[in-house]
Design an enzyme around this catalytic site. Structure first.
Site, PDB file in Angstrom:
ATOM      1  N   ASP A  10       0.880  -1.175   0.000  1.00 22.73           N
ATOM      2  CA  ASP A  10       0.000   0.000   0.000  1.00 22.73           C
ATOM      3  C   ASP A  10       0.914   1.221   0.000  1.00 22.73           C
ATOM      4  OD1 ASP A  10      -2.362   1.581   0.249  1.00 22.73           O
ATOM      5  OD2 ASP A  10      -2.067   1.728   2.400  1.00 22.73           O
ATOM      6  N   SER A  11       0.301   2.404  -0.090  1.00 27.64           N
ATOM      7  CA  SER A  11       1.108   3.627  -0.046  1.00 27.64           C
ATOM      8  C   SER A  11       1.631   3.886   1.369  1.00 27.64           C
ATOM      9  CB  SER A  11       0.256   4.803  -0.493  1.00 27.64           C
ATOM     10  OG  SER A  11      -0.856   4.937   0.375  1.00 27.64           O
ATOM     11  N   TYR A  42      -1.317   8.192  -2.816  1.00 26.42           N
ATOM     12  CA  TYR A  42      -1.642   7.729  -4.165  1.00 26.42           C
ATOM     13  C   TYR A  42      -2.880   8.471  -4.705  1.00 26.42           C
ATOM     14  CZ  TYR A  42       1.414   3.539  -4.058  1.00 26.42           C
ATOM     15  OH  TYR A  42       2.469   2.663  -4.036  1.00 26.42           O
ATOM     16  N   GLY A  43      -3.818   8.722  -3.802  1.00 35.54           N
ATOM     17  CA  GLY A  43      -5.140   9.180  -4.221  1.00 35.54           C
ATOM     18  C   GLY A  43      -5.195  10.571  -4.836  1.00 35.54           C
ATOM     19  N   CYS A  73      -4.710  -1.786  -1.506  1.00 31.65           N
ATOM     20  CA  CYS A  73      -4.986  -0.382  -1.756  1.00 31.65           C
ATOM     21  C   CYS A  73      -6.021  -0.301  -2.879  1.00 31.65           C
ATOM     22  CB  CYS A  73      -3.686   0.288  -2.197  1.00 31.65           C
ATOM     23  SG  CYS A  73      -3.879   1.967  -2.778  1.00 31.65           S
ATOM     24  N   ASN A  74      -7.143   0.320  -2.602  1.00 29.80           N
ATOM     25  CA  ASN A  74      -8.198   0.432  -3.618  1.00 29.80           C
ATOM     26  C   ASN A  74      -7.728   1.268  -4.808  1.00 29.80           C
ATOM     27  OD1 ASN A  74     -11.026  -0.446  -2.179  1.00 29.80           O
ATOM     28  ND2 ASN A  74      -9.552   0.335  -0.716  1.00 29.80           N
ATOM     29  N   THR A  75      -6.930   2.296  -4.523  1.00 30.33           N
ATOM     30  CA  THR A  75      -6.474   3.186  -5.595  1.00 30.33           C
ATOM     31  C   THR A  75      -5.525   2.441  -6.534  1.00 30.33           C
ATOM     32  OG1 THR A  75      -6.596   4.957  -3.954  1.00 30.33           O
ATOM     33  CG2 THR A  75      -5.511   5.476  -6.042  1.00 30.33           C
ATOM     34  N   CYS A 180     -11.156   2.924   0.907  1.00 27.85           N
ATOM     35  CA  CYS A 180      -9.712   3.194   0.923  1.00 27.85           C
ATOM     36  C   CYS A 180      -9.213   2.489   2.177  1.00 27.85           C
ATOM     37  CB  CYS A 180      -9.457   4.697   1.001  1.00 27.85           C
ATOM     38  SG  CYS A 180      -7.765   5.137   1.480  1.00 27.85           S
ATOM     39  N   THR A 181      -8.145   1.738   2.044  1.00 30.55           N
ATOM     40  CA  THR A 181      -7.733   0.919   3.191  1.00 30.55           C
ATOM     41  C   THR A 181      -7.308   1.778   4.391  1.00 30.55           C
ATOM     42  OG1 THR A 181      -5.568   0.626   2.131  1.00 30.55           O
ATOM     43  CG2 THR A 181      -7.173  -1.139   1.874  1.00 30.55           C
ATOM     44  N   HIS A 182      -6.876   3.000   4.136  1.00 26.39           N
ATOM     45  CA  HIS A 182      -6.565   3.891   5.268  1.00 26.39           C
ATOM     46  C   HIS A 182      -7.811   4.196   6.098  1.00 26.39           C
ATOM     47  CE1 HIS A 182      -2.720   4.585   3.276  1.00 26.39           C
ATOM     48  NE2 HIS A 182      -2.315   5.236   4.364  1.00 26.39           N
TER      49      HIS A 182
END
Ligand code: DGL
Length: 234
Positions: A10-11, A42-43, A73-75, A180-182
């Site tokens: 992920d980011s 990333y977003g 990460c969805n993005t 968004c995983t965050h």
């Protein structure tokens, strides 16, 4: 049998929530977690920039000898998973905003989908919305929420005000999709805002279960106990 590690990236810290679910679902597997903090967020970047970051993450994980990769990460998934699958001969699992189960569970109110601006712009996400749109989907991209989570991961309650400020604009909500995983770390605050009257969805369980199925199908499950869990930050 294959006891090589599984790569998860992920980011930043967002994908740790996905890693946690994968650790629970696959107790015998070894993992390498990669946080691409130089690419964060990333977003708010362009499709091309994130394609390059995703490529770098996968190459770095390949250098660790991984047998499969989870884009936690969805993005990153919406931007790059299709080309990764074409390019690399290895199982890839992506994260997708849980729009489908949320729409299925929604009986009367709206479905609020929180995600990054770049994920919201992607063709893959637009198709998902088209397929499941029940006329009550609210797509709400968030400019800097992932960065705030990254900054306050040791004390997410510090994000109560910004989270509540966002949610105040959305009334009559029955389901919230943490796309968004965050944002998964903000689940307790979302629950608190709506007073527990809503259902909250994320893609973590689905991704971990998909990973398990792919490892089984490809004969890549490990049957030895877990021996390693490594973290890399680039
Ligand atoms: N965690 C990522 C996601 O699921 C995005 C965070 C970022 O913007 O870097 O979309």
């Amino acid at each position: 049998m294959n006891d090589a590690p599984i790569g998860v990236f992920d980011s930043g810290v967002g994908g740790v929530s996905v890693l946690k679910t994968c650790l629970d679902v696959l107790p015998n597997e070894n993992f390498v977690y990669l946080a691409d903090r130089s690419g964060m967020p990333y977003g708010n970047k362009s499709h091309e920039e994130i394609e390059k970051r995703v490529e770098l993450c996968v190459r770095t994980l390949q250098g660790e000898g991984v047998k499969a990769v989870v884009a936690a990460c969805n993005t990153a998934t919406n931007v790059g998973i299709a080309s990764l699958r074409k390019k690399y001969d290895m199982p890839f699992v992506g994260l997708e905003p849980a729009v489908k189960p949320a729409v299925a569970a929604c009986t009367r109110g709206n479905v609020l989908v929180l995600l990054t601006p770049l994920a919201a712009k992607q063709e893959k996400f637009r198709e998902l919305v088209k397929k499941h749109d029940n006329g009550r989907l609210i797509i709400a991209p968030q400019e800097d929420l992932a960065e705030k989570v990254e900054e306050h991961i040791d004390d997410f309650r510090a994000l109560k005000k910004p989270t509540f400020d966002i949610l105040r604009a959305y009334k009559n909500v029955e389901c919230v999709v943490l796309g968004c995983t965050h944002y998964v770390f903000l689940r307790p605050l979302v629950e608190e805002f709506y007073g527990g009257r809503i259902k909250i969805f994320d893609g973590n369980d689905g991704a971990a279960r998909r990973l398990k199925t792919l490892l089984e199908q490809n004969g890549k499950m490990s049957c030895l106990g877990r021996r390693s869990l490594k973290f890399i930050v680039i």
